[in-house]
Motif scaffolding. Structure first.
Motif, PDB file in Angstrom:
ATOM      1  N   ILE A  15       0.818  -1.216   0.000  1.00 33.54           N
ATOM      2  CA  ILE A  15       0.000   0.000   0.000  1.00 33.54           C
ATOM      3  C   ILE A  15       0.852   1.265   0.000  1.00 33.54           C
ATOM      4  O   ILE A  15       0.319   2.361   0.006  1.00 33.54           O
ATOM      5  CB  ILE A  15      -0.953   0.033   1.220  1.00 33.54           C
ATOM      6  CG1 ILE A  15      -0.161  -0.015   2.516  1.00 33.54           C
ATOM      7  CG2 ILE A  15      -1.983  -1.085   1.121  1.00 33.54           C
ATOM      8  CD1 ILE A  15      -0.963   0.298   3.751  1.00 33.54           C
ATOM      9  N   ASP A  16       2.174   1.112  -0.027  1.00 36.81           N
ATOM     10  CA  ASP A  16       3.038   2.283   0.083  1.00 36.81           C
ATOM     11  C   ASP A  16       3.736   2.645  -1.230  1.00 36.81           C
ATOM     12  O   ASP A  16       4.694   3.404  -1.237  1.00 36.81           O
ATOM     13  CB  ASP A  16       4.048   2.103   1.203  1.00 36.81           C
ATOM     14  CG  ASP A  16       4.864   0.827   1.078  1.00 36.81           C
ATOM     15  OD1 ASP A  16       4.556  -0.005   0.204  1.00 36.81           O
ATOM     16  OD2 ASP A  16       5.817   0.663   1.861  1.00 36.81           O
ATOM     17  N   GLY A  17       3.262   2.087  -2.356  1.00 31.30           N
ATOM     18  CA  GLY A  17       3.738   2.500  -3.663  1.00 31.30           C
ATOM     19  C   GLY A  17       5.137   2.093  -4.072  1.00 31.30           C
ATOM     20  O   GLY A  17       5.774   2.817  -4.837  1.00 31.30           O
ATOM     21  N   PRO A  18       5.661   0.932  -3.634  1.00 30.36           N
ATOM     22  CA  PRO A  18       7.049   0.617  -3.982  1.00 30.36           C
ATOM     23  C   PRO A  18       7.261   0.309  -5.465  1.00 30.36           C
ATOM     24  O   PRO A  18       8.314   0.606  -6.003  1.00 30.36           O
ATOM     25  CB  PRO A  18       7.362  -0.618  -3.132  1.00 30.36           C
ATOM     26  CG  PRO A  18       6.041  -1.291  -2.956  1.00 30.36           C
ATOM     27  CD  PRO A  18       5.060  -0.142  -2.827  1.00 30.36           C
ATOM     28  N   HIS A  19       6.286  -0.268  -6.132  1.00 29.86           N
ATOM     29  CA  HIS A  19       6.493  -0.675  -7.523  1.00 29.86           C
ATOM     30  C   HIS A  19       6.618   0.515  -8.466  1.00 29.86           C
ATOM     31  O   HIS A  19       7.579   0.575  -9.245  1.00 29.86           O
ATOM     32  CB  HIS A  19       5.398  -1.659  -7.953  1.00 29.86           C
ATOM     33  CG  HIS A  19       5.400  -2.891  -7.106  1.00 29.86           C
ATOM     34  ND1 HIS A  19       6.367  -3.868  -7.222  1.00 29.86           N
ATOM     35  CD2 HIS A  19       4.591  -3.287  -6.102  1.00 29.86           C
ATOM     36  CE1 HIS A  19       6.140  -4.815  -6.334  1.00 29.86           C
ATOM     37  NE2 HIS A  19       5.067  -4.482  -5.640  1.00 29.86           N
ATOM     38  N   PRO A  20       5.721   1.500  -8.425  1.00 24.23           N
ATOM     39  CA  PRO A  20       5.947   2.691  -9.258  1.00 24.23           C
ATOM     40  C   PRO A  20       7.226   3.431  -8.862  1.00 24.23           C
ATOM     41  O   PRO A  20       7.906   3.999  -9.713  1.00 24.23           O
ATOM     42  CB  PRO A  20       4.712   3.556  -9.003  1.00 24.23           C
ATOM     43  CG  PRO A  20       3.658   2.596  -8.578  1.00 24.23           C
ATOM     44  CD  PRO A  20       4.399   1.527  -7.808  1.00 24.23           C
ATOM     45  N   ALA A  21       7.571   3.394  -7.578  1.00 24.03           N
ATOM     46  CA  ALA A  21       8.764   4.108  -7.117  1.00 24.03           C
ATOM     47  C   ALA A  21      10.045   3.551  -7.728  1.00 24.03           C
ATOM     48  O   ALA A  21      11.025   4.281  -7.872  1.00 24.03           O
ATOM     49  CB  ALA A  21       8.849   4.063  -5.591  1.00 24.03           C
ATOM     50  N   VAL A  22      10.034   2.255  -8.105  1.00 30.18           N
ATOM     51  CA  VAL A  22      11.237   1.659  -8.699  1.00 30.18           C
ATOM     52  C   VAL A  22      11.118   1.515 -10.210  1.00 30.18           C
ATOM     53  O   VAL A  22      11.925   0.842 -10.840  1.00 30.18           O
ATOM     54  CB  VAL A  22      11.604   0.302  -8.056  1.00 30.18           C
ATOM     55  CG1 VAL A  22      11.945   0.483  -6.595  1.00 30.18           C
ATOM     56  CG2 VAL A  22      10.511  -0.723  -8.269  1.00 30.18           C
ATOM     57  N   GLY A  23      10.094   2.146 -10.794  1.00 26.96           N
ATOM     58  CA  GLY A  23      10.022   2.201 -12.240  1.00 26.96           C
ATOM     59  C   GLY A  23       8.995   1.326 -12.924  1.00 26.96           C
ATOM     60  O   GLY A  23       8.918   1.311 -14.145  1.00 26.96           O
ATOM     61  N   SER A  24       8.187   0.579 -12.190  1.00 25.73           N
ATOM     62  CA  SER A  24       7.115  -0.184 -12.837  1.00 25.73           C
ATOM     63  C   SER A  24       6.107   0.809 -13.404  1.00 25.73           C
ATOM     64  O   SER A  24       5.710   1.751 -12.727  1.00 25.73           O
ATOM     65  CB  SER A  24       6.413  -1.096 -11.829  1.00 25.73           C
ATOM     66  OG  SER A  24       7.299  -2.069 -11.338  1.00 25.73           O
ATOM     67  N   THR A  35      -3.812   2.316  -1.676  1.00 24.64           N
ATOM     68  CA  THR A  35      -2.481   2.894  -1.499  1.00 24.64           C
ATOM     69  C   THR A  35      -2.559   4.126  -0.588  1.00 24.64           C
ATOM     70  O   THR A  35      -3.562   4.846  -0.597  1.00 24.64           O
ATOM     71  CB  THR A  35      -1.857   3.289  -2.853  1.00 24.64           C
ATOM     72  OG1 THR A  35      -0.581   3.899  -2.607  1.00 24.64           O
ATOM     73  CG2 THR A  35      -2.727   4.251  -3.639  1.00 24.64           C
ATOM     74  N   ILE A  36      -1.497   4.337   0.157  1.00 27.58           N
ATOM     75  CA  ILE A  36      -1.425   5.540   0.989  1.00 27.58           C
ATOM     76  C   ILE A  36      -0.881   6.721   0.207  1.00 27.58           C
ATOM     77  O   ILE A  36      -0.781   7.821   0.734  1.00 27.58           O
ATOM     78  CB  ILE A  36      -0.580   5.310   2.257  1.00 27.58           C
ATOM     79  CG1 ILE A  36       0.851   4.918   1.898  1.00 27.58           C
ATOM     80  CG2 ILE A  36      -1.232   4.287   3.162  1.00 27.58           C
ATOM     81  CD1 ILE A  36       1.791   4.856   3.082  1.00 27.58           C
ATOM     82  N   THR A  37      -0.552   6.516  -1.062  1.00 20.65           N
ATOM     83  CA  THR A  37      -0.014   7.614  -1.868  1.00 20.65           C
ATOM     84  C   THR A  37      -1.118   8.468  -2.478  1.00 20.65           C
ATOM     85  O   THR A  37      -0.828   9.479  -3.113  1.00 20.65           O
ATOM     86  CB  THR A  37       0.897   7.091  -2.994  1.00 20.65           C
ATOM     87  OG1 THR A  37       0.125   6.299  -3.898  1.00 20.65           O
ATOM     88  CG2 THR A  37       2.050   6.280  -2.423  1.00 20.65           C
ATOM     89  N   ARG A  38      -2.394   8.063  -2.275  1.00 22.27           N
ATOM     90  CA  ARG A  38      -3.531   8.833  -2.782  1.00 22.27           C
ATOM     91  C   ARG A  38      -4.557   9.019  -1.675  1.00 22.27           C
ATOM     92  O   ARG A  38      -4.692   8.193  -0.774  1.00 22.27           O
ATOM     93  CB  ARG A  38      -4.246   8.088  -3.927  1.00 22.27           C
ATOM     94  CG  ARG A  38      -3.550   8.066  -5.235  1.00 22.27           C
ATOM     95  CD  ARG A  38      -4.421   7.448  -6.322  1.00 22.27           C
ATOM     96  NE  ARG A  38      -4.961   6.152  -5.963  1.00 22.27           N
ATOM     97  CZ  ARG A  38      -4.420   4.981  -6.294  1.00 22.27           C
ATOM     98  NH1 ARG A  38      -3.318   4.944  -6.995  1.00 22.27           N
ATOM     99  NH2 ARG A  38      -4.995   3.860  -5.927  1.00 22.27           N
ATOM    100  N   ALA A  39      -5.311  10.101  -1.807  1.00 25.67           N
ATOM    101  CA  ALA A  39      -6.517  10.301  -0.996  1.00 25.67           C
ATOM    102  C   ALA A  39      -7.696  10.037  -1.932  1.00 25.67           C
ATOM    103  O   ALA A  39      -7.536  10.041  -3.155  1.00 25.67           O
ATOM    104  CB  ALA A  39      -6.572  11.727  -0.465  1.00 25.67           C
ATOM    105  N   ARG A  40      -8.854   9.803  -1.364  1.00 23.17           N
ATOM    106  CA  ARG A  40     -10.040   9.559  -2.191  1.00 23.17           C
ATOM    107  C   ARG A  40     -11.216  10.302  -1.578  1.00 23.17           C
ATOM    108  O   ARG A  40     -11.430  10.275  -0.375  1.00 23.17           O
ATOM    109  CB  ARG A  40     -10.340   8.067  -2.271  1.00 23.17           C
ATOM    110  CG  ARG A  40     -11.525   7.759  -3.190  1.00 23.17           C
ATOM    111  CD  ARG A  40     -11.664   6.296  -3.488  1.00 23.17           C
ATOM    112  NE  ARG A  40     -10.598   5.733  -4.272  1.00 23.17           N
ATOM    113  CZ  ARG A  40     -10.558   5.711  -5.608  1.00 23.17           C
ATOM    114  NH1 ARG A  40     -11.518   6.260  -6.299  1.00 23.17           N
ATOM    115  NH2 ARG A  40      -9.563   5.147  -6.234  1.00 23.17           N
ATOM    116  N   CYS A  41     -11.983  10.963  -2.429  1.00 22.51           N
ATOM    117  CA  CYS A  41     -13.178  11.668  -2.003  1.00 22.51           C
ATOM    118  C   CYS A  41     -14.225  10.648  -1.559  1.00 22.51           C
ATOM    119  O   CYS A  41     -14.490   9.678  -2.264  1.00 22.51           O
ATOM    120  CB  CYS A  41     -13.724  12.500  -3.162  1.00 22.51           C
ATOM    121  SG  CYS A  41     -15.288  13.319  -2.794  1.00 22.51           S
TER     122      CYS A  41
END
Length: 169
Positions: A15-24, A35-41
């Protein structure tokens, strides 16, 4: 890079976004637990970057709604166990249905909703490898069940011919 790796998708419990952070590529990462990298209305269910939301709160905004939200009531874009986000899970299931090979790493086959992708792959007849230190409920359906720490085992699985990589010697 092989064609199989170019089409690879990641379905993750993280939930902490590791895959996009390493280039996926973000469009190939599926996070059925959120994920905790987004908020949602809470009303419109539209996402907003968590950094923007936190910046607004720190600046004194009582309701940091912005264009994503009509009510100003935002929450972390996370999903409770057993209650998958239908949109995200649907895209993850679609990716698995299109796969020739599924690699399941870590405790994923023991926690829903991420574990359900194993059933999707089994139903489809895709080859699969489940890499973990312990037995899991889908082990009997997997093509390969290498045991051990993921760091040394995963490169061997990804390089295997079933995964679209070179033969392992």
């Amino acid at each position: 890079m092989t064609a199989a790796r170019a089409r690879a998708h990641v379905v993750t419990r993280s939930i902490d976004g590791p895959h996009p952070a390493v280039g996926s590529p973000a469009d190939r990462v599926h996070e059925p637990h959120g994920t905790i990298t987004r908020a949602r209305c809470m009303r419109r269910r539209r996402p907003a970057p968590m950094d923007d939301t936190l910046r607004a709160v720190r600046a004194g905004a009582a309701e940091p709604a912005g264009p994503a939200c009509a009510t100003g009531v935002l929450r972390p874009d996370m999903v409770p166990f057993g209650a998958p986000d239908g949109d995200v899970y649907g895209r993850a299931a679609d990716a698995v249905r299109a796969a020739d090979f599924l690699s399941v790493v870590g405790t994923s086959p023991r926690v829903e909703p991420a574990a359900a992708v194993c059933a999707t792959a089994v139903d489809r007849g895709a080859a699969s490898a489940i890499v973990d230190t312990e037995a899991a409920s889908y082990d009997d359906f997997a093509s390969d069940v290498p045991r051990g720490d993921v760091e040394p085992v995963v490169p061997r699985v990804v390089a295997a011919p079933e995964a679209g990589g070179p033969p392992v010697g």
